[in-house]
Design a protein around this motif. Sequence first.
Motif, PDB file in Angstrom:
ATOM      1  N   GLY A 132      -2.603  -3.446  57.334  1.00 44.89           N
ATOM      2  CA  GLY A 132      -3.005  -4.151  56.113  1.00 44.89           C
ATOM      3  C   GLY A 132      -4.073  -3.430  55.310  1.00 44.89           C
ATOM      4  O   GLY A 132      -4.598  -2.396  55.719  1.00 44.89           O
TER       5      GLY A 132
ATOM      6  N   VAL B  43       1.639  -6.010  63.795  1.00 49.62           N
ATOM      7  CA  VAL B  43       1.183  -6.256  62.427  1.00 49.62           C
ATOM      8  C   VAL B  43      -0.332  -6.386  62.467  1.00 49.62           C
ATOM      9  O   VAL B  43      -0.868  -7.254  63.157  1.00 49.62           O
ATOM     10  CB  VAL B  43       1.823  -7.538  61.851  1.00 49.62           C
TER      11      VAL B  43
ATOM     12  N   THR C 258       4.398   0.917  57.982  1.00 45.56           N
ATOM     13  CA  THR C 258       4.077   0.379  56.664  1.00 45.56           C
ATOM     14  C   THR C 258       2.567   0.352  56.571  1.00 45.56           C
ATOM     15  O   THR C 258       1.915  -0.437  57.247  1.00 45.56           O
ATOM     16  CB  THR C 258       4.654  -1.046  56.521  1.00 45.56           C
TER      17      THR C 258
ATOM     18  N   LYS D  81       8.716   2.929  62.242  1.00 54.38           N
ATOM     19  CA  LYS D  81       8.664   2.427  60.870  1.00 54.38           C
ATOM     20  C   LYS D  81       7.209   2.064  60.598  1.00 54.38           C
ATOM     21  O   LYS D  81       6.674   1.134  61.192  1.00 54.38           O
ATOM     22  CB  LYS D  81       9.557   1.203  60.730  1.00 54.38           C
TER      23      LYS D  81
ATOM     24  N   THR E 206       2.753  -2.269  60.998  1.00 53.05           N
ATOM     25  CA  THR E 206       2.313  -2.615  59.648  1.00 53.05           C
ATOM     26  C   THR E 206       0.796  -2.661  59.652  1.00 53.05           C
ATOM     27  O   THR E 206       0.204  -3.323  60.502  1.00 53.05           O
ATOM     28  CB  THR E 206       2.882  -3.991  59.231  1.00 53.05           C
TER      29      THR E 206
ATOM     30  N   HIS F 124      -0.672   0.007  54.137  1.00 54.32           N
ATOM     31  CA  HIS F 124      -1.120  -0.431  52.811  1.00 54.32           C
ATOM     32  C   HIS F 124      -1.841   0.718  52.115  1.00 54.32           C
ATOM     33  O   HIS F 124      -2.531   1.509  52.757  1.00 54.32           O
ATOM     34  CB  HIS F 124      -2.057  -1.625  52.976  1.00 54.32           C
TER      35      HIS F 124
ATOM     36  N   GLY G 200       2.058   5.699  54.569  1.00 57.96           N
ATOM     37  CA  GLY G 200       3.223   4.974  55.090  1.00 57.96           C
ATOM     38  C   GLY G 200       4.512   5.624  54.655  1.00 57.96           C
ATOM     39  O   GLY G 200       4.520   6.604  53.912  1.00 57.96           O
TER      40      GLY G 200
ATOM     41  N   ASP H 289       7.465  -0.012  65.193  1.00 54.09           N
ATOM     42  CA  ASP H 289       7.365  -0.682  63.901  1.00 54.09           C
ATOM     43  C   ASP H 289       5.938  -1.191  63.714  1.00 54.09           C
ATOM     44  O   ASP H 289       5.525  -2.142  64.365  1.00 54.09           O
ATOM     45  CB  ASP H 289       8.376  -1.834  63.884  1.00 54.09           C
TER      46      ASP H 289
END
Lengths: 193, 190
Positions: A29, A48, A9, A7, A27, A11, A190, A25
């Motif tokens: 920024g 993250v 994500t 997954k 993420t 930005h 993403g 997973d």
Amino acid sequence: MPPIRDKFTIHSKAVVCQDVELKGDITIGAGTIVHPKATIFAIAGPIVIGAGCIIEEGVILVNRRVPSRLRLAFPHSSSSRKEVMRIGDDNIFEIGCRVECPSIGNFNTVSARARVHHTVRLSSYCVIGAACLVVPTEDEIVDEYTVIYGPAAERRIWSERGKIQEADLRKKHAEYLKEMLPKFNRLRRGDGT
Amino acid sequence: MDAPIYYSRAEYIETDTGNKVSRRATIAGPQNIILGGKTIIASGAIIRGDLRRTGPGHAVVISLGRYCLIGEGCVMRPPYKTYRGNFNYYPMKIGDHVHIGNGTIVEAATIGNHVEIGKNCIIGKFTIIKDCAKIADNTVIPPNTVVPALALFAGSPGQLVEDLPESTQEMVEAHTKGFYARFQPAAAER
């Protein structure tokens, strides 16, 4: 272990090259730059990454730490309370370094081919010198402004001289890469977009 | 002559001037890279020609001379700094007969002719390496270092260990030419 579900994500203002290996997973920024041939593996839990980080070629970021008390309590069950690997803002990970820290503050520098083990947490403004091995057996939080350097991983405290210049250089570096990398490299988006 | 070093013909692309570039090397911004001829780029190498100086027109980012070798897993990227408030990457120039060992990271500004760099070294930003110098394996050269001609550098941080004999130039030249001659496609695929 259940299979790792991907997954990503990312930005919309982050620049992540196509030739990057991502797993789990993740993420990323705003304004973070990921150069080609970097590797980010979120195995034990999500990763993250904050804003304005620069991740260069051959960097390996791995989250492989299983919280020790959970591991003792339920050695075979995969707990839903996975530990998140949090990386703050404006960090730079130079060529070929390997970082497994469960938490990293802001404005750290990990130089070329340094290796930081999962027992270490970096606070902020730390510098890990080129080819340094930081592998303590017990959990440790590296204080702010610590500089680890040399083949024996010696330590001292940064006097904070040139802090503004350094911050400025890093900001301009990220801005430059944000403009330049998309001209020569394919980018990755993403899942959301 | 020593035994030939065979490579699979499918893996390497050979240019008119005799450069041999592995398909498994990552070459970003190839229009900004100049190879002098008879240069070998081994598999897994990363060469960043995309980090160019801003400004109009064509910009050479990395120029390599003749009879160079970029070993497996090397990273060649130009150095960066801010100058008068402007951030920029600056070109990297490498002379003739330069061998760079496997897994070395190079962010030098200039490397002269007949230079040998060992395995797993880190050559810091804006380093200047003069002619006929030698860098031992696993050396870490800090940023902005100047390595003088005919010097052997080793250690972390890299320091002068000894001076090299004056015959170094001929020795290195013979070695690099010999290596290029030995580096040939595997006979089975001819």
